[in-house]
Design a protein around this motif. Sequence first.
Motif, PDB file in Angstrom:
ATOM      1  N   LEU A 178      34.362  37.161  35.734  1.00  0.00           N
ATOM      2  CA  LEU A 178      34.944  37.908  34.624  1.00  0.00           C
ATOM      3  C   LEU A 178      36.433  38.130  34.806  1.00  0.00           C
ATOM      4  O   LEU A 178      37.216  37.979  33.860  1.00  0.00           O
ATOM      5  CB  LEU A 178      34.225  39.255  34.495  1.00  0.00           C
ATOM      6  CG  LEU A 178      34.691  40.192  33.377  1.00  0.00           C
ATOM      7  CD1 LEU A 178      34.419  39.568  32.013  1.00  0.00           C
ATOM      8  CD2 LEU A 178      33.988  41.540  33.488  1.00  0.00           C
ATOM      9  N   TRP A 179      36.851  38.468  36.037  1.00  0.00           N
ATOM     10  CA  TRP A 179      38.258  38.809  36.272  1.00  0.00           C
ATOM     11  C   TRP A 179      39.005  37.768  37.085  1.00  0.00           C
ATOM     12  O   TRP A 179      40.055  38.046  37.646  1.00  0.00           O
ATOM     13  CB  TRP A 179      38.357  40.185  36.938  1.00  0.00           C
ATOM     14  CG  TRP A 179      37.739  41.272  36.119  1.00  0.00           C
ATOM     15  CD1 TRP A 179      36.840  42.198  36.530  1.00  0.00           C
ATOM     16  CD2 TRP A 179      37.975  41.545  34.729  1.00  0.00           C
ATOM     17  NE1 TRP A 179      36.491  43.022  35.495  1.00  0.00           N
ATOM     18  CE2 TRP A 179      37.175  42.639  34.375  1.00  0.00           C
ATOM     19  CE3 TRP A 179      38.778  40.956  33.746  1.00  0.00           C
ATOM     20  CZ2 TRP A 179      37.155  43.158  33.088  1.00  0.00           C
ATOM     21  CZ3 TRP A 179      38.750  41.467  32.456  1.00  0.00           C
ATOM     22  CH2 TRP A 179      37.955  42.557  32.147  1.00  0.00           C
ATOM     23  N   HIS A 180      38.458  36.531  37.175  1.00  0.00           N
ATOM     24  CA  HIS A 180      39.149  35.410  37.822  1.00  0.00           C
ATOM     25  C   HIS A 180      39.498  35.734  39.275  1.00  0.00           C
ATOM     26  O   HIS A 180      40.662  35.746  39.674  1.00  0.00           O
ATOM     27  CB  HIS A 180      40.410  35.033  37.033  1.00  0.00           C
ATOM     28  CG  HIS A 180      40.112  34.571  35.643  1.00  0.00           C
ATOM     29  ND1 HIS A 180      39.656  33.295  35.369  1.00  0.00           N
ATOM     30  CD2 HIS A 180      40.171  35.210  34.458  1.00  0.00           C
ATOM     31  CE1 HIS A 180      39.471  33.172  34.060  1.00  0.00           C
ATOM     32  NE2 HIS A 180      39.756  34.329  33.491  1.00  0.00           N
ATOM     33  N   LEU A 181      38.448  35.993  40.050  1.00  0.00           N
ATOM     34  CA  LEU A 181      38.593  36.271  41.471  1.00  0.00           C
ATOM     35  C   LEU A 181      37.931  35.148  42.262  1.00  0.00           C
ATOM     36  O   LEU A 181      36.856  34.673  41.898  1.00  0.00           O
ATOM     37  CB  LEU A 181      37.930  37.600  41.837  1.00  0.00           C
ATOM     38  CG  LEU A 181      38.330  38.823  41.001  1.00  0.00           C
ATOM     39  CD1 LEU A 181      37.461  40.018  41.366  1.00  0.00           C
ATOM     40  CD2 LEU A 181      39.802  39.153  41.191  1.00  0.00           C
ATOM     41  N   THR A 182      38.557  34.729  43.350  1.00  0.00           N
ATOM     42  CA  THR A 182      37.980  33.720  44.225  1.00  0.00           C
ATOM     43  C   THR A 182      37.059  34.394  45.235  1.00  0.00           C
ATOM     44  O   THR A 182      37.440  35.384  45.865  1.00  0.00           O
ATOM     45  CB  THR A 182      39.072  32.949  44.976  1.00  0.00           C
ATOM     46  OG1 THR A 182      39.880  32.242  44.033  1.00  0.00           O
ATOM     47  CG2 THR A 182      38.465  31.949  45.951  1.00  0.00           C
ATOM     48  N   ILE A 183      35.855  33.865  45.402  1.00  0.00           N
ATOM     49  CA  ILE A 183      34.906  34.394  46.388  1.00  0.00           C
ATOM     50  C   ILE A 183      35.147  33.673  47.710  1.00  0.00           C
ATOM     51  O   ILE A 183      34.910  32.473  47.835  1.00  0.00           O
ATOM     52  CB  ILE A 183      33.457  34.187  45.915  1.00  0.00           C
ATOM     53  CG1 ILE A 183      33.229  34.941  44.590  1.00  0.00           C
ATOM     54  CG2 ILE A 183      32.469  34.660  46.982  1.00  0.00           C
ATOM     55  CD1 ILE A 183      31.910  34.625  43.928  1.00  0.00           C
ATOM     56  N   GLU A 184      35.650  34.393  48.704  1.00  0.00           N
ATOM     57  CA  GLU A 184      36.039  33.776  49.967  1.00  0.00           C
ATOM     58  C   GLU A 184      34.867  33.534  50.914  1.00  0.00           C
ATOM     59  O   GLU A 184      34.918  32.632  51.742  1.00  0.00           O
ATOM     60  CB  GLU A 184      37.085  34.658  50.673  1.00  0.00           C
ATOM     61  CG  GLU A 184      38.381  34.824  49.901  1.00  0.00           C
ATOM     62  CD  GLU A 184      39.171  33.528  49.798  1.00  0.00           C
ATOM     63  OE1 GLU A 184      38.835  32.556  50.485  1.00  0.00           O
ATOM     64  OE2 GLU A 184      40.147  33.504  49.020  1.00  0.00           O
TER      65      GLU A 184
END
Length: 373
Positions: free
Chosen positions: A149-155
């Motif tokens: 939804l908020w354009h975050l990369t999952i590390e």
Amino acid sequence: MFPRGIVVVAITRCGVETALNIKQVLEGEGLKNSVFAPKKYVQSGVCELEGKVGEFIRENYRKYDAFVAVMATGITIRAVAPYLESKLSDPAIIGVDAAGKFVISLLSGHYGGANGLSKIIAKGIGATPVITTASDSVGKQSVDEFAKLWHLTIENPKSLAPVNAAIVNGDNVVLVFVGDVKMPTTSAATVVGASFFEVKRVDTLEEAVSVVKGYDAGAIVVKEGLLLLEFEEFEEFDTPCTLLRAKRIVVGLGCRRDSKSEHLVEAVNAALEIVGLPAERIDRFVSVDIKRDSAAMLDAAKLFGVPLEFLSVEALRSLNHPDLSPDSKLVQEKIGVGGVCERASLIIAGKNSSLILKKNKLNGTTVAIAKGN
């Protein structure tokens, strides 16, 4: 949303009719799409499906953001199975029966957007959406859905299962923001799309780790510049914790000499609404340096509270990127490069950037939005 487009594939006469209904729904939502079917069922709005479904999937699996298969679910599963890699990289896979009674989110439900797309299609054609992900079935949002939804990369993708399980089970879960990461909020303690987290804000990663240890599970959001090496300690972290890195969001701007700041503000807000992105997520505005004295741009950037950068024509001209729209002859003649806002946003977004929104025109202005990797 789905910038590379959506493919709808049908293999029966009845299925083609359902596929065309889906196409109408997608176009109504402004979503780029194509419908494919065997040659004998081709009609207006339908492209020819050459070869078998499995062959089509093999050749196109990485070219599109979503596949809607109007056929038996078994056929779809067998066709995509050899190419599955990760829920974070696989396209959304949706199954629809030929009669259009059910729309089933099969793969990449959260991060790939299959759940949301299934609901859109189902509502549009009067079908029943079938969503089986655990968080959705109990009315809660998963970490990967929040990240999408908020354009975050999952590390650290391996953390998703235990953290999502904690959310589903009603455990105490915390969402910690490090530094000045900006997220849209409805109140000091509620982040849009994360109502099942308790929200905290700290100054350092070390403080975030300490906070998470006091909960059953958690997620930490950091700015895009944080070095990944700082995440190594989480390999042995006892509490389930997902590390999320905010991707850089850059808005490219273009406007006429007589444009007003209100025109540009309206255009930016319209562009953000198209992609469902809040203004709080914008990291940079950018344009070409011949606009350095544009009052409209300077005022708009000030109103949004976002830094404004300028690039030379030479820098813009040097960019070669698959997301770029065809060059404008008029712009080429005026300033020496075939486009500004898309090129500028992609350059500032950094290596491996991509367009969330291609140039959108409104009131003599153009706006494009790019995200970093």
